[in-house]
Design an enzyme around this catalytic site. Structure first.
Site, PDB file in Angstrom:
ATOM      1  N   HIS A 180     -30.421  16.459 -24.010  1.00  0.00           N
ATOM      2  CA  HIS A 180     -30.705  16.037 -22.552  1.00  0.00           C
ATOM      3  C   HIS A 180     -30.901  17.299 -21.582  1.00  0.00           C
ATOM      4  O   HIS A 180     -31.382  18.560 -22.301  1.00  0.00           O
ATOM      5  CB  HIS A 180     -30.139  15.640 -22.186  1.00  0.00           C
ATOM      6  CG  HIS A 180     -28.461  15.912 -22.057  1.00  0.00           C
ATOM      7  ND1 HIS A 180     -28.431  16.230 -21.104  1.00  0.00           N
ATOM      8  CD2 HIS A 180     -27.664  15.559 -22.819  1.00  0.00           C
ATOM      9  CE1 HIS A 180     -26.798  17.100 -21.293  1.00  0.00           C
ATOM     10  NE2 HIS A 180     -26.487  15.956 -22.317  1.00  0.00           N
ATOM     11  N   LYS A 206     -26.328  13.064 -30.218  1.00  0.00           N
ATOM     12  CA  LYS A 206     -25.868  12.433 -28.838  1.00  0.00           C
ATOM     13  C   LYS A 206     -27.584  13.030 -28.804  1.00  0.00           C
ATOM     14  O   LYS A 206     -28.908  13.675 -29.453  1.00  0.00           O
ATOM     15  CB  LYS A 206     -25.494  13.171 -28.489  1.00  0.00           C
ATOM     16  CG  LYS A 206     -23.960  12.987 -29.217  1.00  0.00           C
ATOM     17  CD  LYS A 206     -23.800  12.044 -27.795  1.00  0.00           C
ATOM     18  CE  LYS A 206     -22.213  11.648 -28.120  1.00  0.00           C
ATOM     19  NZ  LYS A 206     -21.080  12.708 -28.299  1.00  0.00           N
ATOM     20  N   HIS A 218     -29.634  20.478 -21.766  1.00  0.00           N
ATOM     21  CA  HIS A 218     -28.952  21.242 -22.751  1.00  0.00           C
ATOM     22  C   HIS A 218     -30.135  22.810 -22.090  1.00  0.00           C
ATOM     23  O   HIS A 218     -30.182  23.918 -23.186  1.00  0.00           O
ATOM     24  CB  HIS A 218     -29.720  20.704 -23.875  1.00  0.00           C
ATOM     25  CG  HIS A 218     -28.492  18.940 -25.055  1.00  0.00           C
ATOM     26  ND1 HIS A 218     -28.524  18.557 -25.207  1.00  0.00           N
ATOM     27  CD2 HIS A 218     -26.715  20.404 -24.939  1.00  0.00           C
ATOM     28  CE1 HIS A 218     -26.649  17.814 -25.518  1.00  0.00           C
ATOM     29  NE2 HIS A 218     -26.796  18.893 -25.238  1.00  0.00           N
TER      30      HIS A 218
END
Ligand code: ARG
Length: 566
Positions: free
Chosen positions: A130, A127, A133
């Protein structure tokens, strides 16, 4: 370093030993401004004990206290006794401590022999890593450094989301549409595409969902093909994440993620069972938490597969056995508050008193100026892109401000990335926060570049003044208000670190460091340094050195570098 508050307690105790030292300490306050002294002793609460008016108590007591050694003025004002620290002593004790301790100034060994685990970042494999985070990543890294600085034996753990039913989907999708080369060229973006496509198709075609379940089960049962694909997906994802960690200068001691605990669960489930905690509910296995006002903890699904929460329980038990931690800290968004309350309660119900040492440190959300973040709608803002943009924009600013700077690229990296981290750690962590480019990259105001610039300015003064550490400093020459204010902030720096640690709140350090930078600039503007006579210059340069050292330490605890020139 002299502990003036402790000395004050002793002075008052000597004058009035019917009070215990703890009682005295309790009555000491910090006045709202320096003109009212550095400490105040408030006598209201003594009226009962002494059967006298507070004003009278203060007046009489102030005459009995002899604190000349540490305080240059002791003044009775109404029900208060105000104490003014001896400036010469203060300057001497602070700057001498910095001189001997240097970059250890502010550290202690209160954590000696105790293990603290800080789990942070923990992104999900395949994933995007981004902008959302960034919070766990930089707050966690700062806490890790702060605990280490206080002498704890500290471990940085990355609990990768590398397990779960989504890997069934990924494997199934890869087998249908995947191309190894395409993925390797651009792993996360391509894996995300597969994931999104699979979800869209599965909406139309139920059979796909079965396929995903099938492949996850194969993975759990260690089918070599499934394991190989999973391992490959994990490796290529981690390689991308590591690029970001390298930019941020973050290192982990362990990447044991959810998969690591998969074979540690059966034992844990057995133990819960033997302790009578498990119940059947619609075919699934749960721990009922109704009497604690929480929904049940879902331990095993109908098809026997385990869940996120089960892995967290197994992970905590493993960590206790493996590390015998004093504290096991989780820096995870506040959306997961319930999840943490649930599994920590389960540990407690299993009879482990160390459940209380598992601490969830939540934080608020980050959003973009033009709306919230959404992965589903493809409005993903990659953290790596944000960091690269910060560095590129900083380089542009550097070209303008200081085109002849050596090592421009490296400095732009330190400043650009420092700017992003600094903004992150400026506010109380629990607050939601809007990411703003204008704010991040500003060199003015309460920003990373401002603090770093102040550090570089201090450094250049030291170079110009050919500063050397020496014992021949007349500290009594430092007596201007702007000098003393700066020294007081340096004196309080160790307390800011302890506060940050106790409240798991790096912003105490961020803010204290900005205050030091502001006070430094004020001092720099009002007190000439290189153009005064030698003795005064030496004393002032020593103060510059003190400020530079402490700013550097503050930034480093936040995970920010401090270039000497910029
Ligand atoms: N991988 C999870 C996520 O991205 C965060 C993991 C948090 N840590 C934990 N021990 N549950 O949401």
């Amino acid at each position: 370093m002299i502990d003036f508050k402790k000395e004050l307690v002793d002075c008052i105790y000597e004058a009035e030993n019917s009070l215990s030292k703890e009682e005295i300490e309790d009555l000491i306050e910090i006045p709202p401004n320096y003109e009212m002294g550095d400490y105040a002793f408030a006598c209201f609460r003594l009226a009962k004990t002494f059967r006298k008016a507070p004003n009278l108590i203060a007046e009489e007591l102030s005459k009995k206290i002899s604190g000349e050694k540490y305080f240059e003025k002791i003044e009775n004002v109404g029900p208060y006794i105000n104490f003014f620290i001896n400036k010469n002593k203060l300057a001497q004790t602070v700057l001498k401590s910095i001189e001997t301790e240097q970059d250890k100034f502010g550290s202690t060994d209160i954590g000696k022999g105790r293990k603290v685990l800080v789990e942070f970042s923990s992104p999900n494999i395949a994933k995007p890593f981004h902008i959302g985070h960034i919070r766990t990543t930089v707050i966690g890294n700062a806490l890790y450094k702060i605990f280490k600085f206080q002498g704890f034996d500290t471990e940085a753990l990355n609990h990768l989301g590398d397990y779960g039913t989504q890997f069934g989907m990924l494997i199934a999708a890869y087998k249908k549409w995947g191309d190894r080369e395409v993925i390797e060229a651009n792993p996360i973006k391509e894996l995300l595409k597969l994931y999104v496509k699979f979800n869209a198709e599965a909406e139309k075609d139920e059979a796909l969902k079965d396929e995903a379940r099938y492949w996850f089960k194969e993975l759990e049962d260690k089918n070599p093909e499934a394991v190989e694909l999973w391992q490959w997906i994990r490796d290529v994802s981690l390689k991308e994440f590591n690029r970001v960690y390298d930019m941020l200068n973050i290192k982990f001691d362990s990447y044991n993620g959810e998969s690591f605990y998969s074979d540690k669960m059966p034992r844990v489930i057995k133990e819960m069972e033997s302790k009578g905690l498990l119940q059947e509910s619609e075919g699934a296995t749960i721990v009922d938490l109704e009497s604690y006002d929480m929904p049940p903890a879902l331990i095993k699904k109908k098809d026997g597969s385990t869940l996120y929460i089960t892995r967290d329980i197994a992970a905590a038990m493993y960590r206790k056995e493996h590390y015998d931690f004093y504290k096991n800290i989780y820096v995870v968004a506040s959306q997961q508050n319930l999840h943490f309350k649930q599994w920590i309660k389960v540990i407690e119900l299993m009879g482990y008193d160390w459940a209380k040492d598992c601490v969830h440190i939540p934080f608020g959300m980050v959003s973009l100026e033009d709306g919230t973040l959404s992965t589903r709608k493809g409005r993903v803002v990659f953290l790596e892109d944000v960091l690269n943009k910060a560095v590129a924009s900083t380089l542009e600013i550097m070209e303008e401000r200081n085109p002849n700077l050596e090592n421009k690229e490296e400095v732009a990296r330190q400043v650009g990335i420092g700017a992003v981290i600094f903004q992150e750690l400026f506010n109380n962590r629990i607050k939601d926060y809007v990411f703003s480019w204008d704010r991040v990259l500003s060199f003015e105001g309460e920003t990373g570049p401002y603090v770093q610039y102040t550090h570089a300015r201090a450094n250049s003064l030291l170079e110009k003044g050919k500063f050397q550490l020496t014992d021949e400093i007349d500290y009594s020459l430092l007596k201007e208000d702007d000098e003393i204010n700066l020294i007081k902030l340096l004196y309080n720096f160790p307390d800011a670190i302890v506060d940050a640690m106790e409240k798991f709140e790096p912003s105490f350090i961020t803010r204290h460091t900005v205050e030091i930078a502001k006070a430094f600039n004020k001092f720099y503007n009002s007190c000439p340094i290189l153009s005064v006579d030698e003795d005064l210059m030496k004393a002032r340069l020593m103060l510059v050195y003190g400020a530079k050292t402490v700013i550097r330490t503050g930034l480093s605890l936040l995970g920010i570098e401090a270039p000497n020139k910029m």
